[in-house]
Write an enzyme that holds these catalytic residues in place. Structure first.
Site, PDB file in Angstrom:
ATOM      1  CB  CYS A  74      -0.930   0.056   1.453  1.00  0.00           C
ATOM      2  SG  CYS A  74      -1.992  -1.536   1.643  1.00  0.00           S
ATOM      3  CB  CYS A  77       0.225   3.606  -4.369  1.00  0.00           C
ATOM      4  SG  CYS A  77       0.520   2.444  -5.972  1.00  0.00           S
ATOM      5  CB  CYS A 112      -6.467  -0.994  -3.490  1.00  0.00           C
ATOM      6  SG  CYS A 112      -5.789   0.867  -3.758  1.00  0.00           S
ATOM      7  CB  CYS A 175     -33.077   1.920  11.632  1.00  0.00           C
ATOM      8  SG  CYS A 175     -32.428   0.532  10.504  1.00  0.00           S
ATOM      9  CB  CYS A 178     -34.230   1.344  18.418  1.00  0.00           C
ATOM     10  SG  CYS A 178     -35.283   0.015  18.905  1.00  0.00           S
ATOM     11  NE  ARG A 216     -24.783  -3.434  16.245  1.00  0.00           N
ATOM     12  CZ  ARG A 216     -25.341  -3.857  17.179  1.00  0.00           C
ATOM     13  NH1 ARG A 216     -24.684  -3.642  18.549  1.00  0.00           N
ATOM     14  NH2 ARG A 216     -26.723  -4.400  17.382  1.00  0.00           N
ATOM     15  CB  CYS A 220     -28.983  -4.014  13.938  1.00  0.00           C
ATOM     16  SG  CYS A 220     -29.159  -2.917  15.572  1.00  0.00           S
TER      17      CYS A 220
END
Lengths: 259, 105
Positions: A74, A77, A112, A175, A178, A216, A220
């Site tokens: 990485c 570049c 990439c 969503c 809550c 996550r 849910c």
């Protein structure tokens, strides 16, 4: 006639707050950090006690490691991540012109790898992918979130917002039910937060490891007994994009610690 | 494996100092099963030691109930300048070491 018109107007006025509910004003937005106990906060604040920093260290090592058939790291570049990656995670998911859709930081890393390093993609939630995205996002710690500002992202933010507002699953919850309407209250003893994704990938004590925002979101979804979207699904990316644009202006915390 | 060590760089002779260590490990309990019913074999760190200029000052035994990425903190008295050496030993021949210097004035 005017009697019925008055009733119609009255009904509209009564419905208006319900229609407007769901948007948290920008000055009332709070990171999940604000909902945690002092012990968990202390763990996040101390870089030698925050287990997420172990992944950042691993990511730092991977950043300079040559990989793939192009034998490129990485860093070959992007150079020093401290300057080149500062603020990058705060604007992800970002729009890719070639693919004409938004993509997440994890997907960007794999793009990439495919295009420049000629290496196999890292699986979602694998240790190396989490470590790299934690290392990159860590460079934006303290930078205000600006994701979703690109005008080309507008339809995708709207799609994410629709998904956020849409009831689903056997419990028939959205969503928003809550995280917009009931934050600061508790669900089975745990505080309900505003769902501001400021610290991803983050260390959840429940998971005992680092995890992405997609993980996550998927947990849910199983929580409301809905069929979770697959990792990398356009719906999850749109949701992630909407959540990041909703957290506009909040500082990045990566790697955050959450209970 | 990555480890994070927090030892004060400088201390006065006789000071009580806190040492904090955090290391990367999955701490697989050996009690869990995969979705198809196979037992996931135990893979934990079983022992941790800290040496101060060669002399052991702290030792801990670790067990399956300890969470992943174990964090340990303990105290010692700063006696002389030198080095703290940490070693974690575990299942499947796992070993990991780290060290941290200290200057005592």
């Amino acid at each position: 006639m005017s009697f019925w018109r008055a009733i119609a107007v009255g009904a509209l006025v009564a419905a208006a707050p319900a229609l407007l509910a769901g948007e948290i004003p920008s000055d009332a937005r709070r990171s999940g950090y604000a909902f945690m106990g002092p012990d968990t906060r202390a763990m996040q604040d101390d870089d030698t006690a925050n287990p997420g920093m172990l992944f950042v260290l691993d990511g730092e090592a991977l950043w300079t490691k040559k990989t793939g058939s192009a034998e490129k790291a990485c860093a070959d570049c992007h150079g020093d991540a401290r300057s080149s990656m500062k603020g990058v995670a705060a604007r992800y998911p970002a729009f890719d012109k070639a693919l004409a859709r938004p993509f997440t930081l994890d997907q960007r890393i794999n793009l990439c790898r495919a295009n420049h390093q000629r290496a196999a993609p890292l699986p979602y939630e694998s240790r190396d992918l989490l470590a790299l995205s934690a290392f990159v996002a860590h460079q934006s710690r303290g930078v205000a979130i600006t994701a979703g500002d690109d005008p080309e992202l507008k339809p995708f933010v709207a799609q994410g917002r629709d998904l956020f507002m849409q009831r689903e699953g056997q419990l028939n919850l959205a969503c928003t039910n809550c995280h917009d309407d009931n934050f600061d209250k508790r669900l089975a003893g745990a505080p309900i937060t505003q769902a501001q994704p400021t610290g991803y990938p983050l260390y959840r004590l429940e998971w005992q490891t680092l995890g992405s925002l997609e993980r996550r979101l998927r947990s849910c979804m199983s929580g409301v007994r809905a069929q979770a979207y697959d990792y990398g699904a356009p719906e999850l990316v749109a949701l992630e994009l909407y959540l990041m644009s909703r957290a506009r202006g909040l500082p990045m915390e990566t790697p955050a610690v959450r209970p | 494996m990555a480890a994070l060590i927090n030892v004060p760089a400088k201390a006065r002779r006789g000071d009580i100092i806190e040492i904090r260590t955090l290391t990367s490990h999955i701490m697989e309990t050996g009690f869990r099963h995969t979705a198809d019913g196979a037992l996931v074999p135990r893979d934990i760190i079983t022992s941790f030691t800290c040496r101060y200029n060669g002399a052991e000052i702290f030792r801990a035994d670790l067990f399956p109930a300890i969470a992943a990425n174990p964090y340990l903190s303990f105290f010692t008295v700063a006696k002389e300048s030198g080095k703290f050496e940490f070693a974690w030993i575990g299942d499947n021949g796992y070993t990991s070491t780290a060290s941290a210097p200290i200057t005592v004035e």
